[in-house]
Design an enzyme around this catalytic site. Sequence first.
Site, PDB file in Angstrom:
ATOM      1  CB  SER A 112      -0.900  -0.003   1.247  1.00  0.00           C
ATOM      2  OG  SER A 112      -1.558   1.235   1.417  1.00  0.00           O
ATOM      3  CE1 TYR A 134      -6.600   4.417  -0.783  1.00  0.00           C
ATOM      4  CE2 TYR A 134      -4.658   3.908   0.529  1.00  0.00           C
ATOM      5  CZ  TYR A 134      -5.997   3.700   0.226  1.00  0.00           C
ATOM      6  OH  TYR A 134      -6.724   2.773   0.932  1.00  0.00           O
ATOM      7  CB  THR A 160      -7.304   2.881  -4.221  1.00  0.00           C
ATOM      8  OG1 THR A 160      -6.682   1.607  -3.981  1.00  0.00           O
ATOM      9  CG2 THR A 160      -8.615   2.926  -3.443  1.00  0.00           C
ATOM     10  CE  LYS A 237      -8.771  -2.640  -3.046  1.00  0.00           C
ATOM     11  NZ  LYS A 237      -9.468  -1.659  -2.181  1.00  0.00           N
ATOM     12  CG  HIS A 261     -11.899   1.045   0.610  1.00  0.00           C
ATOM     13  ND1 HIS A 261     -11.070   1.451  -0.401  1.00  0.00           N
ATOM     14  CD2 HIS A 261     -11.175   1.172   1.748  1.00  0.00           C
ATOM     15  CE1 HIS A 261      -9.900   1.821   0.104  1.00  0.00           C
ATOM     16  NE2 HIS A 261      -9.932   1.653   1.407  1.00  0.00           N
TER      17      HIS A 261
END
Length: 366
Positions: A112, A134, A160, A237, A261
């Site tokens: 992540s 992100y 994402t 995503k 999520h």
Amino acid sequence: MLTTPGPGAQSVVEFEQIARARLPGEVWDFVAGGSGAETTLAANRAALDRVALVPRAMGDLSGRHTGTDLFGVRAAMPAAIAPIAYQRLVHPDGELALARAAKRAGIPFTVSTMSSTPLEQVAEVGGTTWFQLYPLRDREQSRDLVRRAEAAGCAALMVTVDVPWMARRLRDVRNEFTVPAHVSAANFTDSSAAAGARQAVVGDSAVAAHTAATFAAFTWPDLTELRRAASIPLIVKGILDPRDAAKAISLGADAVVVSNHGGRQLDGAIASADAVTAVREAVGDRGTVLFDSGIRSGLDIMRALTLGADAVLIGRPALWGLAADGEAGADRVLGLFHQEFAEALGLAGCPDPAAARTLTIWRGSV
């Protein structure tokens, strides 16, 4: 090579209570909780439990296997570890332990943006590593993360798109949840940004406040730009509407992840299991469809495949194993996933994961 589950817990879900007993209450709430009234969190499980399989009989299972190809790399089962922030919250070895377990299990590990271990160190474990981005307000920092991921050898980039800001997660708000001093967002080179979620916020979650100050909304032109910038497979995503899935693929995405999520963003959103079939129909054979949100067993992997997914992302259960017994616990959870999936596959009369998509399903009430 997948490890055997060993003695003790005999199903993936048994690790949930072990993890809950070992984690501080506020950390457990951060891991387990959803947004709002947690309606979607509950709906994810209910929707999967409504999917009943109609097994086939008398097929040839002599060559049965669980493997599949994901972006040109062979995986031991149709699964990957989902991107999960701050894994050192649940165990000191955090992402490194879970990445090593994923490597032994023969499945990809997604690191992540909010990893508590730098992405380069995770990639050095040597398994198949994907990087999750992100989108950040600082666009140059986003571009730098993509460059770093490619330089580190990450095999895919997962962006994402459903977190322009973090939804109100009431457990974290009530706890005024703050990331402890030994944990930071290790991919951020700026020390203040890395420590942002450690800054207490009265009456709110420090993680939510950090997200609001750091993350940015992601638009279709942004996807086009990211596709031009990235030289590795691109996964989008946070897709639930089939129209969005079709458009993402048309703009060059290689895959979409059907995901709400894990019930942590829009409360009241459709369950992923109720969305994936329409997404599959919209994508067709033009891209890969991954499934996320609610996977708790090998049987759930089967269910996702019958609904139209090519593979799933394993999220919270991987953390349960890590919290229960570090790397060994993660090994056991992933071993159980494989054992449960292999059994479900064979008992349904399927020689391989592709055959699971030909099964008839029946949707009943929970």
